[in-house]
Design an enzyme around this catalytic site. Structure first.
Site, PDB file in Angstrom:
ATOM      1  N   LYS A  52       0.842  -1.206   0.000  1.00 44.56           N
ATOM      2  CA  LYS A  52       0.000   0.000   0.000  1.00 44.56           C
ATOM      3  C   LYS A  52       0.876   1.254   0.000  1.00 44.56           C
ATOM      4  O   LYS A  52       0.594   2.224  -0.683  1.00 44.56           O
ATOM      5  CB  LYS A  52      -0.936  -0.025   1.223  1.00 44.56           C
ATOM      6  CG  LYS A  52      -2.043  -1.078   1.068  1.00 44.56           C
ATOM      7  CD  LYS A  52      -2.769  -1.374   2.369  1.00 44.56           C
ATOM      8  CE  LYS A  52      -3.742  -2.540   2.169  1.00 44.56           C
ATOM      9  NZ  LYS A  52      -4.387  -2.987   3.415  1.00 44.56           N
ATOM     10  N   GLN A  96      -4.797  -1.731   9.678  1.00 46.45           N
ATOM     11  CA  GLN A  96      -4.553  -3.053   9.086  1.00 46.45           C
ATOM     12  C   GLN A  96      -5.094  -4.131  10.026  1.00 46.45           C
ATOM     13  O   GLN A  96      -4.671  -4.222  11.172  1.00 46.45           O
ATOM     14  CB  GLN A  96      -3.048  -3.241   8.823  1.00 46.45           C
ATOM     15  CG  GLN A  96      -2.703  -4.516   8.099  1.00 46.45           C
ATOM     16  CD  GLN A  96      -3.240  -4.571   6.662  1.00 46.45           C
ATOM     17  OE1 GLN A  96      -3.218  -3.581   5.935  1.00 46.45           O
ATOM     18  NE2 GLN A  96      -3.753  -5.722   6.259  1.00 46.45           N
ATOM     19  N   ASP A 119     -11.238   2.736   4.181  1.00 46.63           N
ATOM     20  CA  ASP A 119     -11.516   1.299   4.064  1.00 46.63           C
ATOM     21  C   ASP A 119     -13.019   1.030   4.091  1.00 46.63           C
ATOM     22  O   ASP A 119     -13.453  -0.089   3.838  1.00 46.63           O
ATOM     23  CB  ASP A 119     -10.850   0.545   5.232  1.00 46.63           C
ATOM     24  CG  ASP A 119      -9.646  -0.256   4.775  1.00 46.63           C
ATOM     25  OD1 ASP A 119      -9.529  -0.502   3.553  1.00 46.63           O
ATOM     26  OD2 ASP A 119      -8.828  -0.635   5.638  1.00 46.63           O
TER      27      ASP A 119
END
Ligand code: NAD
Length: 285
Positions: A52, A96, A119
């Site tokens: 990422k 994460q 997200d």
């Protein structure tokens, strides 16, 4: 059978984003900023975060990774999130997952400012997705919808069967399909006789994490298969949840693993972050 090439489409999306970032910087001086929280030493999570970060570098984003030890406290993560919520240089915040067992993941995700929730895991954005309102959509299912669109595959009126019902893959996938007027079935670990369901699929979406879960006798001819699974095979290679060699022979379209949904997920993270930057810029004007 045609491959749905996520690698090619993600490169195209990245190029468009990089071009937009150049214009944004020149016009406003703004640089999209992404903050990532990585807790613990899980090699897969660390590898995803590295990918990422590299993607952010390629398109000209600012990115920062907050690495934290496995035994970090709830309070310490919450303080970092609050700091990033308040930081005007940060447009997107990514936690994460998974987090270690001592951490209340729901509470952490709920603390992220919904306008920085790139997200799409905050209940505010989940609610907007299920009601068909604009918001942040989880990157993996959003990437799948973009891939289908690129190949002119319209899901309207199609029997779409989603195998896997997690909050990050299956459920948002099903919501997006329903919003696009597909007929949607969702299957999971407690679904009785999976094959009865998968055989009905015009388009089959599989995000489970079980190698070769979907075999050739479980799909009808000319099915479209979207393999979202990422698994490490015994020989170290990456494979999906579908027995690709056999199932692909019956498909009209199928995603490869790797090179299908995976690259699209990262491209959508960039796209969501740029969307957040633009929304924040509008607020400042
Ligand atoms: P998860 O473990 O949270 O959820 C798995 C889901 O599959 C659950 O709903 C469970 O009920 C269902 N399931 C488990 N065994 C099953 C079975 N035998 N039959 C039917 N359903 C079954 O996993 P997740 O985070 O949603 O990830 C799923 C897969 O997708 C993993 O392989 C993961 O690596 C992959 N993934 C890929 C991307 C990408 O970018 N391509 C992104 C996220 C996750």
């Amino acid at each position: 059978m045609q491959l749905l090439d996520g690698k090619a489409l993600s490169a195209k999306v990245e190029k468009e984003i990089a071009d937009e970032v150049k214009i944004l910087k020149a016009d406003t001086g703004l640089v999209p900023g992404l903050a990532v929280i990585l807790v613990g030493q899980d090699p897969a999570s660390a590898a995803y975060v590295r990918m990422k970060k590299k993607a952010c570098d390629r398109v000209g984003f600012y990115s920062v990774t907050h690495e934290m030890p496995d035994d970090i406290s709830q309070d310490a993560i919450e303080k970092t999130i609050t700091m990033m919520n308040d930081n005007p240089n940060i447009d997107g915040i990514l936690i994460q997952l998974p987090l270690p067992p001592q951490i209340d993941t729901t509470k952490i995700l709920e603390l992220v400012d919904p306008s920085k929730d790139v997200d799409g895991f905050h209940p505010y954005n989940v609610g907007r997705l299920t009601t068909g309102l604009d918001g942040f959509v989880p990157c993996t299912p959003l990437g799948v919808m973009n891939l289908l669109h690129e190949y002119n595959i319209d899901v309207k009126g199609k029997n779409c069967v989603v195998v896997g019902a997690s909050n990050i893959v299956g459920k948002p996938m099903a919501s997006l399909l329903l919003n696009a007027n597909a007929t949607v079935e969702i299957c999971h670990i407690f679904t009785d006789d999976l094959k009865t369901h998968t055989l009905r699929a015009d388009i089959l979406f599989v995000g489970v994490g079980v190698i070769d879960l979907i075999k050739e006798d479980m799909v009808k001819d000319d099915v479209i298969v979207i393999d979202i699974g990422i698994n490490r095979a015994n020989d170290g290679t990456l494979v999906g949840d579908v027995d690709f060699d056999r199932v692909s022979k019956k498909c009209s379209y199928i995603t490869p693993v790797p090179g299908g949904v995976g690259p699209m997920t990262i491209a959508m993270l960039l796209s969501n972050t740029l969307k957040a930057t633009k929304a924040h810029a509008d607020e400042r004007e």
